[in-house]
Design a protein around this motif. Structure first.
Motif, short mmCIF file in Angstrom:
data_model
loop_
_atom_site.label_atom_id
_atom_site.label_comp_id
_atom_site.label_asym_id
_atom_site.label_seq_id
_atom_site.Cartn_x
_atom_site.Cartn_y
_atom_site.Cartn_z
N MET A 48 0.94 -1.22 -0.04
CA MET A 48 0.12 -0.07 -0.15
C MET A 48 0.87 1.14 0.07
N THR A 49 0.33 2.28 -0.35
CA THR A 49 0.83 3.64 -0.32
C THR A 49 -0.28 4.57 0.48
N ALA A 50 0.41 5.45 1.23
CA ALA A 50 -0.51 6.63 1.68
C ALA A 50 -1.37 7.50 0.65
N LYS A 51 -0.94 7.50 -0.52
CA LYS A 51 -1.48 8.20 -1.62
C LYS A 51 -2.42 7.73 -2.29
N ASP A 52 -2.94 6.12 -1.88
CA ASP A 52 -4.21 5.43 -2.07
C ASP A 52 -5.25 6.04 -1.33
N PRO A 53 -6.56 6.52 -1.70
CA PRO A 53 -7.55 6.93 -0.96
C PRO A 53 -8.16 5.67 0.08
N VAL A 54 -7.72 4.52 -0.22
CA VAL A 54 -8.09 3.45 0.64
C VAL A 54 -7.56 3.59 2.01
N VAL A 55 -6.29 4.25 2.07
CA VAL A 55 -5.53 4.05 3.15
C VAL A 55 -5.85 5.36 4.03
N ALA A 56 -6.28 6.39 3.19
CA ALA A 56 -6.98 7.48 4.58
C ALA A 56 -8.15 7.12 4.95
N ASP A 57 -8.89 6.22 4.32
CA ASP A 57 -10.08 5.58 4.69
C ASP A 57 -9.92 4.42 6.00
N LEU A 58 -8.89 3.81 5.84
CA LEU A 58 -8.48 2.65 7.02
C LEU A 58 -8.05 3.54 8.07
N LEU A 59 -7.13 4.74 7.90
CA LEU A 59 -6.62 5.24 9.13
C LEU A 59 -7.55 5.99 9.89
N PRO A 117 6.22 -10.02 -8.91
CA PRO A 117 7.50 -9.66 -9.03
C PRO A 117 7.68 -8.15 -9.08
N GLY A 118 6.66 -7.60 -10.19
CA GLY A 118 6.61 -6.36 -10.71
C GLY A 118 6.50 -5.29 -9.78
N LEU A 119 6.01 -5.62 -8.55
CA LEU A 119 5.74 -4.78 -7.47
C LEU A 119 7.09 -4.03 -7.16
N ARG A 120 8.05 -4.89 -7.14
CA ARG A 120 9.38 -4.53 -6.53
C ARG A 120 10.02 -3.26 -7.30
N TRP A 122 7.75 -0.76 -8.51
CA TRP A 122 7.02 0.42 -8.48
C TRP A 122 7.74 1.51 -7.76
N PRO A 123 7.34 2.94 -8.16
CA PRO A 123 8.30 3.89 -7.76
C PRO A 123 8.18 4.30 -6.28
N ARG A 124 9.59 4.29 -5.97
CA ARG A 124 9.80 4.30 -4.44
C ARG A 124 9.23 5.78 -3.80
N GLN A 125 9.03 6.74 -4.52
CA GLN A 125 8.62 8.14 -3.84
C GLN A 125 7.16 7.83 -3.44
N TYR A 126 6.38 6.82 -3.61
CA TYR A 126 5.17 6.65 -3.04
C TYR A 126 5.40 6.02 -1.76
N GLU A 127 6.27 5.54 -1.23
CA GLU A 127 6.73 5.13 0.09
C GLU A 127 5.76 3.77 0.38
N TRP A 128 5.93 3.05 -0.34
CA TRP A 128 5.15 1.64 -0.10
C TRP A 128 5.32 1.14 1.32
N PHE A 129 4.41 0.44 1.70
CA PHE A 129 4.45 -0.36 2.92
C PHE A 129 3.48 -1.47 2.84
N PHE A 130 3.70 -2.52 3.78
CA PHE A 130 2.77 -3.74 3.76
C PHE A 130 1.60 -3.44 4.91
N MET A 131 0.42 -4.06 4.50
CA MET A 131 -0.61 -4.06 5.41
C MET A 131 -1.19 -5.48 5.32
N LYS A 132 -2.17 -6.00 6.19
CA LYS A 132 -2.60 -7.27 6.27
C LYS A 132 -4.14 -7.25 6.66
N MET A 133 -4.94 -7.91 6.61
CA MET A 133 -6.11 -7.93 7.16
C MET A 133 -6.16 -9.09 8.34
#
Length: 163
Positions: A48-59, A117-120, A122-133
């Motif tokens: 995930m990235t904080a730039k995704d609207p879903v992350v704002a929802d989850l916060l 494998p393509g996720l590796r 993805w642009p680093r400036q999006y500050e990707w992190f991992f979440m789980k359910m």
């Protein structure tokens, strides 16, 4: 559990925190993995990235639903059945979305990057992190006439079929 393990993506639904649609359902299709191909956990992991609207929802509200369709599954392909046909299985998991702990980051990396494998790249400036359910409820639609409520115990005890 076979569908959870075989799924490469799912639709995550949240309660929107965005001003124009606050409180309304909001969904996004995301790549997922419940573990490397040889290690199914039944727990969906996300990149995930904080730039995704879903992350704002989850916060604001960490509860979410994840629907995993069998749209590319064996039954639907063999029988040339529309993916939205109730005979094409759909699994819906609901629960709390949480950031992966530092102790689990290596497993999350292995789970996501081995399946995507393509996720590796993805642009680093999006500050990707991992979440789980943290899965709390499991529903399975596998035919006409509604859904089956699957217990957590039954879900996590199940062993996915070999691909």
């Amino acid at each position: 559990r076979s569908l959870a393990h075989a799924s490469a993506w799912g639709c995550l639904a949240t309660v929107s925190a965005h001003e124009k649609i606050q409180g309304l359902p909001f969904g996004n299709c995301l790549p997922i993995s419940d573990g490397p191909i040889n290690n199914s956990t039944g727990i969906p992991f996300f990149y995930m990235t904080a730039k995704d609207p879903v992350v704002a929802d989850l916060l604001k509200n960490p509860m979410a639903s994840l629907t995993l369709p069998e749209s590319e599954g064996e039954f639907c392909r063999k029988n040339i059945v529309d993916p939205e046909d109730p005979r094409c299985v759909r699994l819906t998991l609901t629960g709390q979305m949480i950031a992966v702990s530092p102790e689990e980051v290596e497993f999350a990396k292995q789970a996501m990057f081995s399946r995507h494998p393509g996720l590796r790249k993805w642009p680093r400036q999006y500050e990707w992190f991992f979440m789980k359910m943290k899965v709390e409820h499991i529903w399975l639609q596998k035919w006409y006439g509604g859904v089956s409520d699957i217990s957590r115990e039954e879900y996590f005890k199940a062993v996915p079929r070999k691909a």
